[in-house]
Design a protein around this motif. Sequence first.
Motif, PDB file in Angstrom:
ATOM      1  N   CYS A  72       0.714  -1.203   0.130  1.00 52.99           N
ATOM      2  CA  CYS A  72       0.029   0.369   0.128  1.00 52.99           C
ATOM      3  C   CYS A  72       1.056   0.767   0.284  1.00 52.99           C
ATOM      4  N   GLY A  73       0.379   2.371  -0.099  1.00 54.78           N
ATOM      5  CA  GLY A  73       0.883   3.131  -0.246  1.00 54.78           C
ATOM      6  C   GLY A  73       1.548   4.123   1.006  1.00 54.78           C
ATOM      7  N   SER A  74       3.095   4.664   0.110  1.00 52.19           N
ATOM      8  CA  SER A  74       3.729   5.467   2.030  1.00 52.19           C
ATOM      9  C   SER A  74       3.055   7.292   1.340  1.00 52.19           C
ATOM     10  N   MET A  90       1.205   1.878   5.185  1.00 55.92           N
ATOM     11  CA  MET A  90       1.163   1.490   5.707  1.00 55.92           C
ATOM     12  C   MET A  90       1.239   1.570   7.305  1.00 55.92           C
ATOM     13  N   LEU A 133      15.737   3.044   3.369  1.00 57.81           N
ATOM     14  CA  LEU A 133      14.361   3.546   3.749  1.00 57.81           C
ATOM     15  C   LEU A 133      14.132   4.314   4.872  1.00 57.81           C
ATOM     16  N   GLU A 188      11.354   5.956   5.092  1.00 57.55           N
ATOM     17  CA  GLU A 188       9.684   5.905   5.125  1.00 57.55           C
ATOM     18  C   GLU A 188       9.556   5.789   6.648  1.00 57.55           C
ATOM     19  N   ARG A 234      13.582  -7.683  -0.191  1.00 62.94           N
ATOM     20  CA  ARG A 234      12.700  -7.293   0.370  1.00 62.94           C
ATOM     21  C   ARG A 234      10.783  -7.452   0.039  1.00 62.94           C
ATOM     22  N   LYS A 235      10.499  -7.740  -1.000  1.00 61.04           N
ATOM     23  CA  LYS A 235       9.882  -8.748  -1.561  1.00 61.04           C
ATOM     24  C   LYS A 235      10.171  -9.621  -1.839  1.00 61.04           C
ATOM     25  N   GLY A 281       1.109   4.181  -4.849  1.00 60.90           N
ATOM     26  CA  GLY A 281       1.569   4.885  -5.849  1.00 60.90           C
ATOM     27  C   GLY A 281       2.557   3.662  -6.723  1.00 60.90           C
ATOM     28  N   TYR A 282       3.393   4.206  -7.720  1.00 59.65           N
ATOM     29  CA  TYR A 282       4.436   3.417  -8.589  1.00 59.65           C
ATOM     30  C   TYR A 282       4.690   1.692  -7.179  1.00 59.65           C
ATOM     31  N   GLY A 283       5.172   2.116  -6.323  1.00 68.65           N
ATOM     32  CA  GLY A 283       5.631   1.078  -5.245  1.00 68.65           C
ATOM     33  C   GLY A 283       4.554   0.169  -5.297  1.00 68.65           C
ATOM     34  N   THR A 284       3.588   0.487  -4.578  1.00 70.86           N
ATOM     35  CA  THR A 284       2.568  -0.571  -4.755  1.00 70.86           C
ATOM     36  C   THR A 284       2.165  -1.069  -6.032  1.00 70.86           C
ATOM     37  N   GLU A 326       3.513  -2.123  -8.311  1.00 72.23           N
ATOM     38  CA  GLU A 326       5.248  -2.480  -9.169  1.00 72.23           C
ATOM     39  C   GLU A 326       4.819  -3.782  -8.405  1.00 72.23           C
ATOM     40  N   GLU A 327       4.921  -3.552  -7.178  1.00 66.61           N
ATOM     41  CA  GLU A 327       4.868  -4.898  -5.912  1.00 66.61           C
ATOM     42  C   GLU A 327       3.899  -6.294  -6.302  1.00 66.61           C
TER      43      GLU A 327
END
Length: 196
Positions: free
Chosen positions: A11-13, A49, A71, A75, A93-94, A110-113, A115-116
Amino acid sequence: MYKMKRLCVYCGSRPGRRSDYTLVAKQLARAMVNKNIDLVYGGASVGIMGKIANAVLEEGGEVIGIIPKELFVKEVAHTGITELKEVRSMHERKSLMAELSDGFIALPGGYGTIEEIFEIMTWSQLGMHNKPCGLLNVCNYYDNLIDFLDHAVSEQFINEINRSILLVDECPDALLEKFEAYKTPETEKWIDQKTI
Ligand code: AMP
């Protein structure tokens, strides 16, 4: 019924524009704890998050956070969770999130979420795992992305069977029920020989 012990939530940061994003994170936390499902997530205290981590803790559940060292400051690593695992890279991490979890949900982000959740879906497509993957489509946040996936199917870049890897609902309880009923789509090979 597919039984889950730990669920990974991407989820979003950031918290996003609407209070409903936080609200649905809290509803998901309650639904998870009611089913004795613990949270695996990115280990941050910021954005959605932080909201889901705090909500799971408040409901009495356990939270494992996984965050790359670089991070920690950006974060704001959440030091109040059950276990905070420090890793060396985003890739680590992933892969640890994937290893520890029995299913994967993306809340708005966003991008991170994005992408994951897409990476873990591609791992399912490749037969590297058979755990359920889903979008919590609160406030129709992911409608355009879902439409795009249908476009990719009609343009024959994703086949119908692999399209069904992604479960979608706007309600946390309903999405978890879909997870419990999930059966991996049966494909012989992830690449259709006719397309090569
Ligand atoms: P975002 O959805 O962009 O707010 O990011 C949500 C989370 O995804 C944050 O913890 C980011 O650090 C993380 N993230 C962003 N890009 C990546 C990546 N390439 N691999 C793993 N995590 C990422």
